[in-house]
Motif scaffolding. Structure first.
Motif, mmCIF file in Angstrom:
data_model
loop_
_atom_site.group_PDB
_atom_site.id
_atom_site.type_symbol
_atom_site.label_atom_id
_atom_site.label_comp_id
_atom_site.label_asym_id
_atom_site.label_seq_id
_atom_site.Cartn_x
_atom_site.Cartn_y
_atom_site.Cartn_z
ATOM 1 N N HIS A 97 18.042 -48.003 -45.898
ATOM 2 C CA HIS A 97 17.729 -48.979 -44.846
ATOM 3 C C HIS A 97 16.725 -48.370 -43.866
ATOM 4 C CE1 HIS A 97 18.237 -51.932 -41.667
ATOM 5 N NE2 HIS A 97 18.918 -52.680 -42.520
ATOM 6 N N THR A 98 15.768 -49.169 -43.446
ATOM 7 C CA THR A 98 14.692 -48.663 -42.579
ATOM 8 C C THR A 98 15.192 -48.209 -41.215
ATOM 9 O OG1 THR A 98 14.217 -50.916 -41.856
ATOM 10 C CG2 THR A 98 12.901 -50.046 -43.675
ATOM 11 N N GLU A 99 16.309 -48.749 -40.733
ATOM 12 C CA GLU A 99 16.821 -48.385 -39.403
ATOM 13 C C GLU A 99 17.733 -47.166 -39.412
ATOM 14 O OE1 GLU A 99 18.940 -51.807 -38.084
ATOM 15 O OE2 GLU A 99 17.136 -52.981 -37.706
#
Length: 149
Positions: A97-99
């Motif tokens: 996940h990018t976050e």
């Protein structure tokens, strides 16, 4: 500096430890104009192991100074007697996940004050709680979905 060492030795001799805190780093100000202002952490809660056995969920928050040169301390004395053990589970899907890295970095970098082991424990606990909460938002409750099906 020597006074600080004497104080730490006194705490050790009495079997006391600083309870740590959240909020502002300092609890006292001499109210002089900058650049001569002196800020210190003079006010603190210390406890022994018997206190912790009774009030194992004690938290201390430094509140804002208002009409005094000392900041009030808000002490919440709670006993967490729930015997439900919730184990933290790291999910590999998170790392894609990018976050993810930003969530971990932000949670880990929040300041905690206390002895090194206390700081490490609090940072791990906070990061696990943050990741679990974030996971429910980002991926829904993956444990609830199979139960519904």
């Amino acid at each position: 500096m020597e006074e600080s060492l004497d104080f730490i030795q006194c705490l050790n001799d009495c079997g006391l430890q600083d309870a740590g805190f959240s909020g502002s780093k300092y609890t006292w100000c001499d109210n002089r104009d900058p650049p001569y202002t002196i800020w210190k952490r003079l006010d603190r809660l210390v406890h022994n192991s018997q206190w912790f056995d009774v009030f194992n969920a004690t938290s201390v928050t430094h509140l804002s100074r208002t009409c005094s040169d000392h900041a009030p301390l808000l002490v919440k004395m709670n006993f967490d007697n729930t015997h439900i053990i919730k184990y933290f589970k790291f999910l590999n899907i998170w790392i894609e996940h990018t976050e993810f890295l930003e969530i971990v970095k932000h949670s880990w970098n929040e300041e905690v004050v206390g002895n090194p082991l206390f700081v490490l424990h609090q940072k791990i606990k906070r990061t696990c709680k943050t990741l679990s909460s974030w996971s429910r938002q980002a991926f829904c409750d993956i444990y609830e979905e199979p139960k519904k099906l």
